[in-house]
Design a protein around this motif. Structure first.
Motif, PDB file in Angstrom:
ATOM      1  N   ILE A  19      42.350  41.376  38.531  1.00 10.93           N
ATOM      2  CA  ILE A  19      42.296  40.909  37.141  1.00 10.93           C
ATOM      3  C   ILE A  19      41.258  39.800  37.000  1.00 10.93           C
ATOM      4  O   ILE A  19      40.407  39.823  36.106  1.00 10.93           O
ATOM      5  N   GLY A  20      41.338  38.830  37.922  1.00  6.72           N
ATOM      6  CA  GLY A  20      40.452  37.671  37.809  1.00  6.72           C
ATOM      7  C   GLY A  20      38.980  38.047  37.909  1.00  6.72           C
ATOM      8  O   GLY A  20      38.131  37.542  37.154  1.00  6.72           O
ATOM      9  N   GLN A  21      38.675  38.948  38.819  1.00 10.06           N
ATOM     10  CA  GLN A  21      37.281  39.359  38.994  1.00 10.06           C
ATOM     11  C   GLN A  21      36.801  40.163  37.795  1.00 10.06           C
ATOM     12  O   GLN A  21      35.626  40.085  37.409  1.00 10.06           O
ATOM     13  N   GLY A  22      37.738  40.908  37.188  1.00 14.94           N
ATOM     14  CA  GLY A  22      37.380  41.622  35.961  1.00 14.94           C
ATOM     15  C   GLY A  22      37.076  40.655  34.820  1.00 14.94           C
ATOM     16  O   GLY A  22      36.149  40.878  34.031  1.00 14.94           O
ATOM     17  N   ILE A  23      37.865  39.557  34.749  1.00 16.71           N
ATOM     18  CA  ILE A  23      37.592  38.539  33.732  1.00 16.71           C
ATOM     19  C   ILE A  23      36.216  37.924  33.984  1.00 16.71           C
ATOM     20  O   ILE A  23      35.426  37.730  33.043  1.00 16.71           O
ATOM     21  N   ALA A  24      35.928  37.633  35.256  1.00 13.83           N
ATOM     22  CA  ALA A  24      34.614  37.068  35.608  1.00 13.83           C
ATOM     23  C   ALA A  24      33.494  38.019  35.193  1.00 13.83           C
ATOM     24  O   ALA A  24      32.483  37.605  34.616  1.00 13.83           O
ATOM     25  N   ILE A  66      54.658  45.467  49.870  1.00  4.39           N
ATOM     26  CA  ILE A  66      54.880  44.474  48.817  1.00  4.39           C
ATOM     27  C   ILE A  66      53.766  43.428  48.821  1.00  4.39           C
ATOM     28  O   ILE A  66      53.305  42.986  47.765  1.00  4.39           O
ATOM     29  N   ALA A  67      53.323  43.042  50.019  1.00  6.01           N
ATOM     30  CA  ALA A  67      52.265  42.025  50.126  1.00  6.01           C
ATOM     31  C   ALA A  67      51.009  42.447  49.369  1.00  6.01           C
ATOM     32  O   ALA A  67      50.310  41.609  48.783  1.00  6.01           O
ATOM     33  N   MET A  68      50.745  43.750  49.364  1.00  2.31           N
ATOM     34  CA  MET A  68      49.514  44.231  48.732  1.00  2.31           C
ATOM     35  C   MET A  68      49.556  44.121  47.207  1.00  2.31           C
ATOM     36  O   MET A  68      48.515  44.248  46.547  1.00  2.31           O
ATOM     37  N   ILE A  69      50.742  43.867  46.634  1.00  2.00           N
ATOM     38  CA  ILE A  69      50.827  43.673  45.184  1.00  2.00           C
ATOM     39  C   ILE A  69      49.918  42.525  44.751  1.00  2.00           C
ATOM     40  O   ILE A  69      49.366  42.534  43.644  1.00  2.00           O
ATOM     41  N   ALA A  70      49.751  41.533  45.638  1.00  2.09           N
ATOM     42  CA  ALA A  70      48.897  40.391  45.313  1.00  2.09           C
ATOM     43  C   ALA A  70      47.487  40.822  44.921  1.00  2.09           C
ATOM     44  O   ALA A  70      46.780  40.088  44.230  1.00  2.09           O
ATOM     45  N   GLY A  71      47.102  42.012  45.334  1.00  2.42           N
ATOM     46  CA  GLY A  71      45.767  42.507  45.010  1.00  2.42           C
ATOM     47  C   GLY A  71      45.516  42.621  43.517  1.00  2.42           C
ATOM     48  O   GLY A  71      44.364  42.687  43.081  1.00  2.42           O
ATOM     49  N   LEU A  72      46.581  42.628  42.724  1.00  2.00           N
ATOM     50  CA  LEU A  72      46.355  42.700  41.276  1.00  2.00           C
ATOM     51  C   LEU A  72      45.737  41.404  40.751  1.00  2.00           C
ATOM     52  O   LEU A  72      44.974  41.438  39.769  1.00  2.00           O
ATOM     53  N   GLY A  73      46.019  40.291  41.429  1.00  3.58           N
ATOM     54  CA  GLY A  73      45.458  39.021  40.979  1.00  3.58           C
ATOM     55  C   GLY A  73      43.935  38.988  41.052  1.00  3.58           C
ATOM     56  O   GLY A  73      43.259  38.850  40.017  1.00  3.58           O
ATOM     57  N   PRO A  74      43.357  39.129  42.268  1.00  2.00           N
ATOM     58  CA  PRO A  74      41.896  39.175  42.339  1.00  2.00           C
ATOM     59  C   PRO A  74      41.289  40.250  41.443  1.00  2.00           C
ATOM     60  O   PRO A  74      40.255  40.027  40.814  1.00  2.00           O
ATOM     61  N   ALA A 120      33.677  36.103  44.772  1.00  2.00           N
ATOM     62  CA  ALA A 120      33.930  36.011  46.211  1.00  2.00           C
ATOM     63  C   ALA A 120      35.093  35.059  46.481  1.00  2.00           C
ATOM     64  O   ALA A 120      35.968  35.340  47.313  1.00  2.00           O
ATOM     65  N   LEU A 121      35.136  33.930  45.775  1.00  2.00           N
ATOM     66  CA  LEU A 121      36.240  32.986  45.968  1.00  2.00           C
ATOM     67  C   LEU A 121      37.559  33.600  45.505  1.00  2.00           C
ATOM     68  O   LEU A 121      38.610  33.364  46.110  1.00  2.00           O
ATOM     69  N   ALA A 122      37.515  34.399  44.423  1.00  2.00           N
ATOM     70  CA  ALA A 122      38.735  35.031  43.907  1.00  2.00           C
ATOM     71  C   ALA A 122      39.257  36.100  44.855  1.00  2.00           C
ATOM     72  O   ALA A 122      40.417  36.505  44.768  1.00  2.00           O
ATOM     73  N   GLU A 123      38.392  36.558  45.768  1.00  2.00           N
ATOM     74  CA  GLU A 123      38.803  37.607  46.702  1.00  2.00           C
ATOM     75  C   GLU A 123      39.747  37.080  47.778  1.00  2.00           C
ATOM     76  O   GLU A 123      40.485  37.854  48.401  1.00  2.00           O
ATOM     77  N   THR A 124      39.739  35.747  47.981  1.00  2.00           N
ATOM     78  CA  THR A 124      40.459  35.202  49.141  1.00  2.00           C
ATOM     79  C   THR A 124      41.928  35.599  49.202  1.00  2.00           C
ATOM     80  O   THR A 124      42.407  36.014  50.261  1.00  2.00           O
ATOM     81  N   THR A 125      42.661  35.465  48.075  1.00  2.00           N
ATOM     82  CA  THR A 125      44.096  35.771  48.173  1.00  2.00           C
ATOM     83  C   THR A 125      44.337  37.251  48.480  1.00  2.00           C
ATOM     84  O   THR A 125      45.303  37.592  49.155  1.00  2.00           O
ATOM     85  N   GLY A 126      43.429  38.101  48.007  1.00  2.00           N
ATOM     86  CA  GLY A 126      43.544  39.515  48.358  1.00  2.00           C
ATOM     87  C   GLY A 126      43.351  39.742  49.850  1.00  2.00           C
ATOM     88  O   GLY A 126      44.039  40.565  50.462  1.00  2.00           O
ATOM     89  N   ILE A 127      42.443  38.980  50.445  1.00  2.00           N
ATOM     90  CA  ILE A 127      42.213  39.088  51.895  1.00  2.00           C
ATOM     91  C   ILE A 127      43.404  38.543  52.665  1.00  2.00           C
ATOM     92  O   ILE A 127      43.811  39.113  53.684  1.00  2.00           O
TER      93      ILE A 127
END
Lengths: 80, 80, 80, 80, 80
Positions: free
Chosen positions: E27-32, E17-25, E59-66
């Motif tokens: 999406i955000g990195q795709g927008i970037a 379930i924790a890995m679901i957060a990976g959708l955030g970075p 790189a900053l958007a990657e943090t929550t995925g990490i």
């Protein structure tokens, strides 16, 4: 209480859940198509080039949907 | 422990979960309507053409919502 | 094992889940407000008309949130 | 079967689920920052005013995240 | 009924379930990346500077995925 049927049931439930990822490529490819239509509207002469870069991006966006499909098929046919 | 009532209950729960997909068409059709309003604001004379392409896209966006409706109805009336 | 308390518990859990729908109107109304601010910034003299169409759209966007509220209240007070 | 430990467990699970709301402020504040950067890029002289309205909006967007934090803390320390 | 295996199972489920957060970075990195492409299209001479600020933001958007990756690894190897 927990037995082989529990493992199979969870695998099948997981297969269904895995397919939720399909909403990502669906949204992203729709965004790509929306910008493709916008770009052709602005510059109809570049329609061929717009089409090729749009299809390239859409193909790359398909990857995570294919990953989910593979995992779901593994869960259904190898683990359930 | 698990019996026919368990299957029926899961089918009904699944029917409810299936309807979550309705948020997709709802969002997408709202985006289409937002751009339709924007386009009419820029070029009111093209309102008829804007309306027809907007309704076409909204109709296509409805498909996944209809799929969910069909699956939910099958789950409720054939499997529960 | 499953009794009236199970039904009440699921109804209360469903009431909480129903309220998740509130994120939709919240996002959509924020988008409406963002475009309202943008439009007033471009054309401050039309602020009154912008406000009225924005509030109309926001009121319409509220409907699904109200549906969820009604269902949640039914689940809590009539079914739990 | 269901006892005080069940209540505590559900409260702690609920605390974790409550924090999912944090994705909303995170996305919204990122959108605000994106438009802040865009606005400073267009009109660098207005950077001070852009910063103040952006920070105001980001502070208001933080509220639902704080609500979730409060509910999660109540669930963890008063109910679990 | 609940034993060490229950704790391990929940930890492993939580890791997934924790890995679901990976959708955030994602999406955000795709927008970037989308805005990076747009910016290079408008001003190809600034491609180097656009690339550097885009990569900084990604790189900053990657943090929550990490964070999710770390929590998932802890759940899998220390708690399950």
């Amino acid at each position: 209480m927990f037995n082989a049927e529990f493992v199979s049931g969870m695998a099948l439930l997981g297969a269904g859940i895995a397919m939720i990822a399909g909403l990502g490529p669906g949204i992203g490819q729709g965004i790509a198509a929306s910008k493709g239509a916008e770009a052709v509207g602005r510059n109809p002469e570049a329609a061929g080039k717009i089409r090729s870069i749009m299809v390239l991006g859409i193909a790359l966006a398909e990857t995570t949907g294919i990953y989910s499909l593979i995992i779901a098929l593994i869960l259904i046919f190898l683990k359930a």
